[in-house]
Design an enzyme around this catalytic site. Structure first.
Site, PDB file in Angstrom:
ATOM      1  CB  CYS A 144     -15.267  -0.725   8.987  1.00 31.80           C
ATOM      2  SG  CYS A 144     -13.698  -1.485   8.650  1.00 31.80           S
ATOM      3  CG  ASP A 151      -3.098  -2.685   5.679  1.00 33.08           C
ATOM      4  OD1 ASP A 151      -3.957  -2.227   6.457  1.00 33.08           O
ATOM      5  OD2 ASP A 151      -3.202  -2.598   4.436  1.00 33.08           O
ATOM      6  CE  LYS A 173      -6.690  -7.428   1.613  1.00 30.20           C
ATOM      7  NZ  LYS A 173      -7.521  -6.226   1.740  1.00 30.20           N
ATOM      8  CG  ASN A 174      -5.013  -3.968   0.016  1.00 32.15           C
ATOM      9  OD1 ASN A 174      -6.037  -4.649  -0.035  1.00 32.15           O
ATOM     10  ND2 ASN A 174      -4.512  -3.520   1.153  1.00 32.15           N
ATOM     11  NE  ARG A 219     -12.583  -9.443   4.007  1.00 32.91           N
ATOM     12  CZ  ARG A 219     -13.074  -8.243   4.217  1.00 32.91           C
ATOM     13  NH1 ARG A 219     -13.611  -7.958   5.374  1.00 32.91           N
ATOM     14  NH2 ARG A 219     -13.038  -7.321   3.289  1.00 32.91           N
ATOM     15  NE  ARG A 261     -11.528   1.586   5.952  1.00 34.39           N
ATOM     16  CZ  ARG A 261     -11.224   0.355   5.564  1.00 34.39           C
ATOM     17  NH1 ARG A 261     -11.495  -0.668   6.340  1.00 34.39           N
ATOM     18  NH2 ARG A 261     -10.652   0.134   4.400  1.00 34.39           N
TER      19      ARG A 261
HETATM   20  N1  EPU Z   1     -10.284   8.674   4.530  1.00 34.49           N
HETATM   21  C1  EPU Z   1     -11.045   9.807   4.596  1.00 34.49           C
HETATM   22  N2  EPU Z   1     -11.973  10.002   3.604  1.00 34.49           N
HETATM   23  C2  EPU Z   1     -12.131   9.144   2.563  1.00 34.49           C
HETATM   24  C3  EPU Z   1     -11.321   8.001   2.491  1.00 34.49           C
HETATM   25  C4  EPU Z   1     -10.393   7.781   3.506  1.00 34.49           C
HETATM   26  O1  EPU Z   1     -10.923  10.600   5.520  1.00 34.49           O
HETATM   27  O2  EPU Z   1     -12.973   9.392   1.688  1.00 34.49           O
HETATM   28  C5  EPU Z   1      -9.296   8.430   5.590  1.00 34.49           C
HETATM   29  C6  EPU Z   1      -9.479   7.085   6.278  1.00 34.49           C
HETATM   30  O3  EPU Z   1     -10.441   7.159   7.294  1.00 34.49           O
HETATM   31  C7  EPU Z   1      -8.086   6.813   6.802  1.00 34.49           C
HETATM   32  C8  EPU Z   1      -7.189   7.426   5.731  1.00 34.49           C
HETATM   33  O4  EPU Z   1      -8.016   8.330   5.003  1.00 34.49           O
HETATM   34  O5  EPU Z   1      -7.895   7.512   7.991  1.00 34.49           O
HETATM   35  C9  EPU Z   1      -6.591   6.432   4.783  1.00 34.49           C
HETATM   36  O6  EPU Z   1      -7.598   5.560   4.275  1.00 34.49           O
HETATM   37  P1  EPU Z   1      -7.515   4.994   2.799  1.00 34.49           P
HETATM   38  O7  EPU Z   1      -8.598   5.610   1.996  1.00 34.49           O
HETATM   39  O8  EPU Z   1      -6.115   5.145   2.312  1.00 34.49           O
HETATM   40  O9  EPU Z   1      -7.869   3.462   3.024  1.00 34.49           O
HETATM   41  P2  EPU Z   1      -8.615   2.529   2.007  1.00 34.49           P
HETATM   42  O10 EPU Z   1      -8.295   2.896   0.613  1.00 34.49           O
HETATM   43  O11 EPU Z   1     -10.029   2.407   2.411  1.00 34.49           O
HETATM   44  C10 EPU Z   1      -6.658   0.813   1.761  1.00 34.49           C
HETATM   45  C11 EPU Z   1      -6.459  -0.650   2.015  1.00 34.49           C
HETATM   46  C12 EPU Z   1      -6.441  -0.902   3.526  1.00 34.49           C
HETATM   47  C13 EPU Z   1      -5.302  -0.088   4.126  1.00 34.49           C
HETATM   48  C14 EPU Z   1      -5.471   1.409   3.777  1.00 34.49           C
HETATM   49  C15 EPU Z   1      -4.326   2.272   4.253  1.00 34.49           C
HETATM   50  C16 EPU Z   1      -7.500  -1.713   0.108  1.00 34.49           C
HETATM   51  C17 EPU Z   1      -8.600  -2.533  -0.449  1.00 34.49           C
HETATM   52  N3  EPU Z   1      -7.555  -1.400   1.406  1.00 34.49           N
HETATM   53  O12 EPU Z   1      -7.913   1.143   2.349  1.00 34.49           O
HETATM   54  O13 EPU Z   1      -6.173  -2.294   3.682  1.00 34.49           O
HETATM   55  O14 EPU Z   1      -5.299  -0.235   5.516  1.00 34.49           O
HETATM   56  O15 EPU Z   1      -5.583   1.551   2.339  1.00 34.49           O
HETATM   57  O16 EPU Z   1      -3.127   1.841   3.709  1.00 34.49           O
HETATM   58  O17 EPU Z   1      -6.562  -1.356  -0.594  1.00 34.49           O
HETATM   59  C18 EPU Z   1      -6.192  -4.377   4.737  1.00 34.49           C
HETATM   60  O18 EPU Z   1      -5.690  -4.850   3.708  1.00 34.49           O
HETATM   61  O19 EPU Z   1      -6.275  -5.022   5.821  1.00 34.49           O
HETATM   62  C19 EPU Z   1      -6.718  -3.012   4.715  1.00 34.49           C
HETATM   63  C20 EPU Z   1      -7.563  -2.524   5.624  1.00 34.49           C
END
Ligand code: EPU
Length: 420
Positions: free
Chosen positions: A116, A307, A22-23, A399, A121
């Protein structure tokens, strides 16, 4: 509203195939906005989040033809530049259109995602990434408005307090592929899904080096072409099925996965005493006993993935002795613990740590799913519990897992979906 009925106690046995990640699929679908030429994505899992991304692209006027697991996308020059709140609030990954829209059209309007279930997030790193390329960003009426034409390559560090960001790395990469000059992303996320996106972009004619390492270099090109792509397998679904085998003391072959992208997960399973054979594109997981207690700390890739934290927490509730699970990525991602305790688990939450005293056996209960991975954890616990459990709000599962209950039933689980 659908719910799942699970009658626990049957050891799972057999072979099960994993779907594409998915991701990986979600950012790749957004990246099709970077060209007017048609792109085809194959082996796309039938997931609610994929449908939401398709709905978003369609609402922008992108032509999207979905035939089973094949999606053909063509984004003409006249597509809309906005991701509305109505869709973004359902799926945060909608913000993946920010980078591509900005790169191709010089503007994007994307709703801020809002609350969330797994904790804050923020999007500051996404904005830092595009600002480093010269975009001007305003936040107004709940929307991010970004403008910049042309974007120019820049150097940016995308590490936040909890490490690199998968989403910000992907967004910045997608913005940079059409920028003038060279972009360097330091502190880049190394997740295989980022590498898969880079592979897709390279297939479109982009110049991306270093994906999968903390430094990614992108030399902007003038235009990109259409491409066909098959995304990588889902390491989180594979890990979830591996726990299903271990928690039921079963023996399951998980086919079509990439064990080399799951080393932290394989090591942790082995530490619990499970027998894990990692083959080429498959994992064989077998277990005969209660798991041993282990300590887990979630980390960015290649560390243990957040995850799979909820699913392993479920496994360890039946462990021998005490386990400590530390969540370092989304500190409040523990809603499943309270529900697991309703099934007889003994979990104490202390800040970002769950201290788990293993119990011999869980007992069935009615429980409520709160987010995708928490739902999976509850299903796993129910597979191991005595009696019939009922998992409410199981739509969270849809999802990110394609018909999980059917896959489990094919392995001998007694599980059924009740609609309405
Ligand atoms: N963060 C920041 N600032 C930002 C963005 C992120 O501080 O602008 C922080 C977040 O709060 C978190 C860390 O950085 O503490 C990592 O977050 P990341 O941005 O890597 O997460 P994401 O891209 O929003 C994706 C996956 C998530 C998965 C995370 C971590 C997708 C669509 N989602 O989220 O997947 O948990 O990476 O590996 O790719 C799931 O599939 O259940 C899911 C939540």
């Amino acid at each position: 509203m659908d719910r799942l009925l699970v009658y626990g106690g049957s050891p799972l046995r057999g072979v099960v195939a994993v779907a594409s990640a998915k991701n990986a699929v979600l950012p790749i679908l957004a990246a099709t906005l970077l060209t007017e030429e048609p792109c085809t994505i194959t082996n796309v899992p039938l997931l609610e989040d994929v449908s939401t991304m398709v709905r978003l692209l369609s609402s922008m006027g992108v032509s999207v033809a979905r035939q089973g697991r094949r999606i053909a996308v063509a984004a003409s020059d006249r597509v809309g530049k906005e991701a509305p709140y109505d869709i973004v609030r359902k799926m945060r990954a909608s913000y993946y259109v920010l980078g591509p829209l900005l790169a191709r059209f010089g503007e994007a309007r994307v709703s801020l995602p809002g609350g969330c279930a797994i904790g804050p997030r923020p999007v500051d790193l996404h904005l830092k990434g595009i600002e480093a390329l010269g975009a001007r960003v305003r936040i107004e009426h709940g929307y991010i408005h970004a403008r910049g034409r042309p974007l120019r390559g820049g150097t940016v560090l995308l590490e936040g307090p909890n490490g690199p960001s998968v989403g910000a790395t992907a967004n910045t990469m997608m913005a940079a592929v059409l920028a003038r000059g060279t972009t360097v992303i330091d502190g880049a996320a190394c997740e295989p899904e980022v590498t898969d996106l880079a592979r897709f972009l390279t297939g479109m004619g982009a110049n991306v080096e270093g994906a999968g390492t903390p430094t990614i270099r992108i030399r902007g090109v003038r235009r990109l072409r259409g491409v066909a792509h098959r995304p990588i397998p889902d390491r989180i679904e594979a890990g979830t099925l591996a726990v299903a085998a271990a928690i039921t003391r079963g023996r399951v072959e998980i086919s079509g996965c990439r064990p080399e992208q799951m080393t932290a997960v394989v090591d942790t399973l082995r530490a619990t005493g499970a027998d894990v054979e990692a083959g080429r594109k498959k994992l064989l997981v077998a277990s005969e006993d209660r798991p041993l207690g282990v300590n887990i700390s979630t980390r960015p890739y290649p560390g243990f993935p957040t995850d799979l934290q909820a699913q392993f927490t479920a496994l360890l509730t039946t462990g021998r002795g005490t386990s400590v699970v530390t969540e370092n990525i989304f500190e409040s991602r523990f809603l499943h613990a309270l529900e697991l305790n309703r099934m007889g688990a003994r979990i104490d939450i202390n800040g970002n740590m769950a201290v788990i005293q293993g119990v011999e056996r869980l007992s069935s209960a009615q429980v409520m799913a709160s987010d995708l991975r928490a739902s999976a954890a509850l299903v796993l616990a129910a597979l191991a519990a005595r009696g019939q459990s009922e998992i409410l709000r199981s739509y969270h599962l849809d999802r990110g897992y394609e018909q999980l209950e059917r896959k489990l039933a094919a392995l001998g689980a007694r599980v059924k979906r009740v609609t309405g």
